[in-house]
Design an enzyme around this catalytic site. Structure first.
Site, short mmCIF file in Angstrom:
data_model
loop_
_atom_site.label_atom_id
_atom_site.label_comp_id
_atom_site.label_asym_id
_atom_site.label_seq_id
_atom_site.Cartn_x
_atom_site.Cartn_y
_atom_site.Cartn_z
N TYR A 57 18.50 15.58 -15.82
CA TYR A 57 19.00 16.25 -17.02
C TYR A 57 18.59 17.71 -17.03
O TYR A 57 19.40 18.60 -17.29
CB TYR A 57 18.46 15.53 -18.26
N LYS A 117 21.17 20.91 -16.91
CA LYS A 117 21.24 21.89 -18.00
C LYS A 117 20.79 23.28 -17.54
O LYS A 117 21.30 24.31 -18.00
CB LYS A 117 20.42 21.42 -19.20
#
Length: 261
Positions: free
Chosen positions: A166, A170
């Site tokens: 993640y 991002k």
């Protein structure tokens, strides 16, 4: 009961414009679609969750907005290209693109499978790229202009345990935003991002501690202001997508209750 002027949308900033919102079936995506429609936009809602997508489209209909709902897996080049062409044909040239679709979870890195890694990178980063690549030609011709707003995360700035994929995705969204902002700064297309912290959406349920996880890691990324609402993030997205931010490109606006302060 009188309306709170502090929460009122600032007029109809998107009148006559077409907006595309991914991840529109729930959470930030739904709140963004509703916010833009409430300010006059025709909105194309994209997601893979059929029931939620229909609910969002119904909500826009109640607002009197012109809307369309499209099943689209943003990881699929074919799905993305087909969807964007349908949008251009039915709603007109996309003026605003909001890349909201995202997934993630907390898991020990040693337990992450390659399929899990590929899926998170595929939705959060590759999907954002594919949507931008498909929409950009419409924004650049024949009359250049448009606004792209990506949803990054505080996890794109600061490390977060149990979420390597993640964070990587991002962080990639942050740098993709900045690279494209430079590339298209003189061609009328602005590219910005918002970076939420903890948001009260269905996705947050996936971020429980893995077995044996240390709760101190959660305290490190938790704001004393608590979770923000999808509507608070949608308000930031709407600002960056509007002409009120006409001199802003390459920015990443933190909506995180001070987590990265």
């Amino acid at each position: 009961m009188t309306a709170d002027p502090g929460n009122a949308p600032p007029g109809r900033r998107f009148e006559g414009r077409t907006a595309v919102v991914t991840g529109a079936a729930s959470g930030i995506g739904r709140a963004t679609a509703i916010r833009l429609a409430g300010e006059g936009a025709s909105v194309a809602c994209l997601d893979v969750v059929a029931d939620g997508l229909a609910e969002t489209a119904d909500a826009l209909g109640v607002l009197g907005a012109k809307a369309m709902a499209l099943h689209c897996d943003v990881r699929s080049e074919a799905d993305v290209n087909r969807s964007v062409e349908e949008i251009a044909a039915d709603l007109g040239r996309p003026d605003v693109l909001c890349n909201v679709a995202g997934i993630g979870t907390f898991v020990h890195t040693t337990d992450v499978t390659l399929d899990q890694w590929d899926r998170i990178i595929g939705v959060n980063l590759t999907g954002t790229f594919l949507m931008i690549r498909a929409v950009l030609p419409h924004m650049l011709e024949p009359n250049p202009g448009g606004a792209i707003v990506n949803v990054a995360s505080t996890a794109g700035f600061v490390g977060s345990a149990y979420s390597a994929a993640y964070c990587a995705s991002k962080g990639g969204v942050v740098m993709l935003t900045k690279a494209l902002a430079i590339e298209y700064a003189d061609r009328g297309v602005r590219v910005n991002a918002v970076a939420p912290g903890g948001v009260d959406t269905p996705l947050i349920a996936n971020f429980g501690l893995p077995p044996g996880g240390d709760p101190k890691h959660l305290y490190r990324i938790t704001s004393r202001m608590g979770f923000c609402t999808p509507e608070q993030v949608a308000a930031a997205i709407a600002f960056l997508a509007s002409d009120e931010s006409s001199y802003t490109t390459g920015a990443v606006l933190a909506v995180d209750g001070g987590v990265t302060a």
